[in-house]
Design an enzyme around this catalytic site. Structure first.
Site, PDB file in Angstrom:
ATOM      1  N   SER A  10     -57.030  29.955 -85.860  1.00  0.00           N
ATOM      2  CA  SER A  10     -56.605  30.200 -84.465  1.00  0.00           C
ATOM      3  C   SER A  10     -55.751  29.059 -83.953  1.00  0.00           C
ATOM      4  CB  SER A  10     -57.584  30.716 -83.510  1.00  0.00           C
ATOM      5  OG  SER A  10     -58.584  29.536 -83.640  1.00  0.00           O
ATOM      6  N   ALA A 245     -61.630  21.852 -77.846  1.00  0.00           N
ATOM      7  CA  ALA A 245     -61.070  23.351 -78.102  1.00  0.00           C
ATOM      8  C   ALA A 245     -59.541  23.015 -78.262  1.00  0.00           C
ATOM      9  CB  ALA A 245     -61.180  24.252 -76.897  1.00  0.00           C
ATOM     10  N   LYS A 246     -58.993  24.205 -78.803  1.00  0.00           N
ATOM     11  CA  LYS A 246     -57.545  23.786 -79.361  1.00  0.00           C
ATOM     12  C   LYS A 246     -56.549  23.565 -78.232  1.00  0.00           C
ATOM     13  CE  LYS A 246     -58.873  25.846 -83.082  1.00  0.00           C
ATOM     14  NZ  LYS A 246     -59.425  26.621 -84.217  1.00  0.00           N
ATOM     15  N   ARG A 247     -57.144  23.590 -77.005  1.00  0.00           N
ATOM     16  CA  ARG A 247     -56.139  23.059 -75.862  1.00  0.00           C
ATOM     17  C   ARG A 247     -56.384  21.668 -75.587  1.00  0.00           C
ATOM     18  NH1 ARG A 247     -59.931  23.736 -70.622  1.00  0.00           N
ATOM     19  NH2 ARG A 247     -61.689  24.667 -71.785  1.00  0.00           N
ATOM     20  N   ASP A 248     -57.198  20.858 -76.426  1.00  0.00           N
ATOM     21  CA  ASP A 248     -57.017  19.662 -76.391  1.00  0.00           C
ATOM     22  C   ASP A 248     -56.107  19.004 -77.268  1.00  0.00           C
ATOM     23  OD1 ASP A 248     -59.152  18.815 -74.471  1.00  0.00           O
ATOM     24  OD2 ASP A 248     -60.351  20.194 -75.934  1.00  0.00           O
TER      25      ASP A 248
END
Ligand code: GLU
Length: 316
Positions: A10, A245-248
């Site tokens: 993802s 999370a992916k947002r980091d």
């Protein structure tokens, strides 16, 4: 022994994903076992072009190797359909018409982790009513779990890092989803079918999935398979305790690679976080096989805080 790493593509891999992949790989290799790479790309809504390919490349860059795969779940719908048929034949499935809002309103949160426990709202809807409602809205499918007093619904196992566990399905999750209302097979079922058919004997993954083990062992037994043994690893979290999370973005492998960080530096830092080595040294996964033990991982099973000090050990 056969282990696996089963990422969902993802977004770009972050250090937490790399940590799980490394420990899974080391555990299998230290036991003289094989490793399978499975790409969990079941959910068409979560797919972005090129993400799986980049993920596979990041894993190879880290020095992780596979005996089978990458296997893509998106190409395996028939095997999941057969498993659903078997559960259907056992009389254990029923359609569920609850929306997310219904579930939030009706379900009791589970005491320890706040996950919702399905209260059985759609159990026992008469067939004519199922037909009528299905024409308005496609249902999801749930698996009926044994009642709280039925010993068949109490699942006990020993996690390699977190020790003995005991869960009562009726109390801890209730009847659970095996197929979503959009027709996509639920993660819980796909994982069990794949692990069994790929001969996986050891499942190593992030601690957030520990509560899934009971459902997965139960499903495996229903389908006639021996459940694998489980080992969960701590999560990597930001200084406030929030999980990575992916947002980091600054902690994903894309950012680290473009800053010129060597894979051995990342592997060394993760191995230190896992308690496998004491010193700040750069190493390949293969060089770490001899130092691996579950006792060491178990002794370091608190969440790993990715703070400035941790980052400085990578970007130095
Ligand atoms: N695909 C899941 C994830 O990326 C992991 C599944 C598993 O290891 O059982 O979170």
């Amino acid at each position: 022994m056969r282990g696996r790493f089963a990422p969902t593509p993802s977004g770009r891999m972050h250090l937490g994903n790399a940590f799980s992949a490394l420990v899974a790989w080391l555990s299998a290799r230290a036991g003289g076992g094989e490793m399978v790479l499975r790409i969990e790309d079941l959910d068409p809504r979560a797919q972005r072009p090129g993400v799986a390919e980049t993920l596979i490349d990041d894993l190879a860059w880290l020095g992780l190797t596979w005996d089978e795969g990458p296997v893509f779940q998106s190409a395996r719908s028939e095997v999941y359909a057969r498993a659903l048929e078997r559960l259907e034949d056992l009389g254990l499935l029923y359609p569920c018409f609850c929306t997310r809002a219904d579930l939030r309103a009706a379900s009791a949160p589970h005491a320890s982790d706040g996950a919702l426990v399905y209260p059985g709202t759609c159990r026992g809807i008469p067939p004519e009513e199922v037909e009528r409602r299905s024409s308005l809205r496609p249902p999801s499918l749930r698996l009926r779990v044994p009642g709280e007093d039925d010993p068949a619904g109490t699942i006990e196992f020993c996690d390699l890092a977190y020790g003995p566990r005991r869960e009562v399905l009726a109390r801890d999750c209730g009847d659970f989803l095996v197929r979503r209302s959009d027709g996509v097979v639920a993660y819980q079922l796909a994982v069990v079918v794949d692990d069994a058919l790929m001969g996986v004997t050891q499942v190593v993954r992030g601690h957030d999935l520990l509560p899934s083990c009971a459902r997965q062992s139960y499903l495996a037994r229903l389908l006639g398979w021996k459940p694998p043994c489980y080992g969960h690893v701590p999560l990597l979290v930001a200084p406030g305790g929030r999980r990575l999370a992916k947002r980091d973005r600054d902690l994903d492998l894309g950012a680290l690679r473009s800053r010129g960080v060597a894979p051995e530096r990342i592997v060394g830092a993760l191995a230190r976080a896992a308690g496998l080595i004491d010193d700040e040294v750069d190493l390949t996964p293969a060089e770490l096989v001899g130092t691996f033990s579950w006792e060491k991982v178990a002794a370091h099973r608190e969440d790993i805080v990715v703070d400035d000090e941790f980052l400085a050990s990578i970007v130095r």
